[in-house]
Design a protein around this motif. Sequence first.
Motif, PDB file in Angstrom:
ATOM      1  N   GLN B 197       0.835  -1.203   0.000  1.00  0.00           N
ATOM      2  CA  GLN B 197       0.000   0.000   0.000  1.00  0.00           C
ATOM      3  C   GLN B 197       0.870   1.253   0.000  1.00  0.00           C
ATOM      4  OE1 GLN B 197      -3.080  -0.657  -0.514  1.00  0.00           O
ATOM      5  NE2 GLN B 197      -2.830  -2.827  -0.031  1.00  0.00           N
ATOM      6  N   ARG B 198       1.881   1.211   0.887  1.00  0.00           N
ATOM      7  CA  ARG B 198       2.649   2.422   1.118  1.00  0.00           C
ATOM      8  C   ARG B 198       3.549   2.752  -0.076  1.00  0.00           C
ATOM      9  NH1 ARG B 198       6.637   5.015   4.389  1.00  0.00           N
ATOM     10  NH2 ARG B 198       8.041   3.277   4.168  1.00  0.00           N
ATOM     11  N   ARG B 199       4.122   1.755  -0.685  1.00  0.00           N
ATOM     12  CA  ARG B 199       5.104   2.012  -1.740  1.00  0.00           C
ATOM     13  C   ARG B 199       4.479   2.057  -3.129  1.00  0.00           C
ATOM     14  NH1 ARG B 199       9.825   3.236   0.867  1.00  0.00           N
ATOM     15  NH2 ARG B 199      10.115   1.866   2.652  1.00  0.00           N
ATOM     16  N   ILE B 200       3.334   1.398  -3.296  1.00  0.00           N
ATOM     17  CA  ILE B 200       2.777   1.312  -4.658  1.00  0.00           C
ATOM     18  C   ILE B 200       1.420   2.001  -4.772  1.00  0.00           C
ATOM     19  CG2 ILE B 200       1.985  -0.263  -6.460  1.00  0.00           C
ATOM     20  CD1 ILE B 200       4.068  -2.234  -5.383  1.00  0.00           C
ATOM     21  N   THR B 201       0.480   1.541  -3.936  1.00  0.00           N
ATOM     22  CA  THR B 201      -0.890   2.018  -4.131  1.00  0.00           C
ATOM     23  C   THR B 201      -1.024   3.505  -3.859  1.00  0.00           C
ATOM     24  OG1 THR B 201      -1.508  -0.133  -3.295  1.00  0.00           O
ATOM     25  CG2 THR B 201      -3.272   1.438  -3.635  1.00  0.00           C
ATOM     26  N   ILE B 202      -0.573   3.949  -2.682  1.00  0.00           N
ATOM     27  CA  ILE B 202      -0.779   5.351  -2.310  1.00  0.00           C
ATOM     28  C   ILE B 202      -0.065   6.310  -3.272  1.00  0.00           C
ATOM     29  CG2 ILE B 202      -0.405   7.066  -0.490  1.00  0.00           C
ATOM     30  CD1 ILE B 202      -1.069   4.890   1.519  1.00  0.00           C
ATOM     31  N   PRO B 203       1.198   6.032  -3.657  1.00  0.00           N
ATOM     32  CA  PRO B 203       1.823   6.943  -4.634  1.00  0.00           C
ATOM     33  C   PRO B 203       1.049   7.009  -5.948  1.00  0.00           C
ATOM     34  CG  PRO B 203       3.491   5.583  -3.598  1.00  0.00           C
ATOM     35  CD  PRO B 203       2.181   5.065  -3.121  1.00  0.00           C
ATOM     36  N   LEU B 204       0.518   5.874  -6.383  1.00  0.00           N
ATOM     37  CA  LEU B 204      -0.231   5.889  -7.641  1.00  0.00           C
ATOM     38  C   LEU B 204      -1.563   6.596  -7.488  1.00  0.00           C
ATOM     39  CD1 LEU B 204       0.559   2.380  -9.101  1.00  0.00           C
ATOM     40  CD2 LEU B 204       1.174   4.604 -10.039  1.00  0.00           C
ATOM     41  N   LEU B 205      -2.015   6.726  -6.249  1.00  0.00           N
ATOM     42  CA  LEU B 205      -3.290   7.404  -5.973  1.00  0.00           C
ATOM     43  C   LEU B 205      -3.088   8.921  -5.907  1.00  0.00           C
ATOM     44  CD1 LEU B 205      -6.034   6.125  -5.542  1.00  0.00           C
ATOM     45  CD2 LEU B 205      -5.657   6.211  -3.081  1.00  0.00           C
TER      46      LEU B 205
END
Lengths: 436, 295
Positions: B197-205
């Motif tokens: 979540q922290r490294r992939i999902t949130i930055p892409l959000l």
Amino acid sequence: MKNTRTLSLVATGSLALTLAACGGGGDTGGGSDSGGEAAGGASTLTWWHNSNTGEGKDYYDQVARDFEAANEGVTVEVSAMQHEDMLTKLDAAFQAGDAPDVYMERGGGELADHVEAGLTKDLSDEAGETIEKLGGNVAGFQVDGQTYALPFSMGVVGFWYNTEKFEEAGITEAPETWAQMYDAIDTLKQAGIDPISVGAGDKWPAAHYWYQFALRSCSQEVLEGAVTSLDFSDPCFVEAGEATQQLVDAEPFNRGFLSTPAQTGPTSASGLLATGKVAMEMQGHWEPGVMQGLTEDGEGLGDKLGWFPFPAMDGGAGDPAAQLGGGDAWAVSADAPDAAVDFAEYLLSDEVQKGFAELDMGLPTNPTASEFVGDPALGSLLEVRDGAPYVQLYFDTAFGQSVGGAMNDAIALMFADQASPQEIVDATQQAADAEG
Amino acid sequence: MALEVIGFTAPALALFLLFVVWPILRAVQFSVYRWKGFGPLVDFVGLQNYLAVLRNEVFTDALMHNLIIVVLSIVVQLPLGLAIALLLNRRMRGQGMLRTIIFVPYVLAEVIAGVVWFQLLQPQYGVVDNLTEAVGLSGPEQGWLGTPGLALYTVLAVLTWKYLGLAVLLFLAGLQGVPEELSEAAQIDGASWWQTQRRITIPLLGPTIRMWAFLSMIGSLQLFDMVWILTGGGPANATTTMATFLVNEGTKRQNYGIAAAASVVLFVVALVLALLYQRFILSRDNDASDAREVR
């Protein structure tokens, strides 16, 4: 692409502006489209009133039909509205220069503004006979000696109380002085009863306390002078604040009074009195009607309701019998057809005022109608009103919304322990000076 | 081609001119006059109304309240909204119902939500006070909305309840655009759920979050209805916003010149903040999308 995006930013940012700017139409054209003087003596009158429920509404519809029957060719278009709605619509109508032919005025600075802007008809000559009959009641509706509206209901502000709660606490007589009042407050508290409700959330109910104390501490000359010259330097205005402060410090009010509304819903100040949650509330003559609307059985406090005038204060230059009050009057807009004045006079006739009194729609100003007021509590109020040397118009009405609003705000701050007696005077004087 | 452009944009442009540009110009015009709401505009006072507004403590407090609401709305709703969105994005039982429950407050009319909360928060007789009393605590003496020190935060709590749904909805929509392969690849590499979540999902959000924050900021600056219903700006001016200030000065006190000046100030504040946000925060997303368009 970039440009359209900036444009849409301007659009979102500017939504707020429309809030203020929607009061457009700067120039008063007076172009009333209400029919006016049509050919052949036929004319249509528009009439706005606020008796929008039950018997009162039916009665006014009947009054309009009776007038039409007696005056051939005249049609009266009646619009019955909820009070606040009516005020908002009236403001908008004045801005658009399209006021109804017969409408309600509350006197004071507001009326003076309307007169100055040429919106309201001078009734002094055309309605002379009626004005004479109404006597001292018209005082609040005169500007420079001319009468611009015919008061049809005038009341005074005093304490409405629950006689049962008073008995429960062992209070046998309504307080006549503030010393007795403070005793009563203590006695009620000891009996576990909240003494007084006040709708300080709406500000004006709180401000009425200051007005009442000012009425006791200031002489009539000082008050009259203040209305015309907007000078609040007399020390009696500070005394009024000190007396108000003393009352607030005694903590007689319902819990959460700072956010309590005046009369909307059962937990409003009027609702708390109507549902037996507090012993008393200081309010105007409309209180019984308001309370009826706030109880399930439509009775309000019914026969448990009592009334006593604002208690006397030790010292003070004011006449202890003077009363704070105000009322509603029928005014005719400047460009209304002639029949509008006849109609306004008809509304003040013995016959119409009698029906008005019998239905407890207000406190009639036509002296022949006084005896038909049914409610005993209102009867005692009427007695006090008629016995008063003078009735001082609510200050916010008398001074106009701009100065009155600043005054009410400052007094409300005192209820929250955030303004001193001097600060109330200063805030009011500042707003008055800004009026120029 | 040019004809088509004019044909298609004319209705929107006409509405824009009539309901946006014209009111702005009128407000600017009113703001330099002393005017009571009727009669002709004759009493020209120059910039005096602006001085009166900017020197008025109630207005500067109102501006402060607006800024507090801007910041706290984002600070509170962002982590909360993200957490809920991430949780709701996992497959689980009752997912649809949970999403609905969180989104319902946002769908409610602001006035209705305001009246409901006003009743719930009534001192002594309201549900909230009854609940706190039932667990042995006592609510504030003047009530949640009547205590000057608490009122703004109570309003903020109601606003959070009301607008959290929008944040969650937008974030959920943004999450649909995050390719599943990325998290699958991360899992294969041994990343934990939290790391994914922290490294992939949130930055892409990111773009979604920045857009939501922008909407939230503009909404907070123009906040009016909820405050008007819950407190009317009181007690003791503890919850006034710029919008309640200008309505109070305008329709209540009939100082339309002052109200217009306040509305122009509000407009400028909103515009400047919007442009700054655009320039420094949204620009990355915009450049990226512009670049894509060119390709």
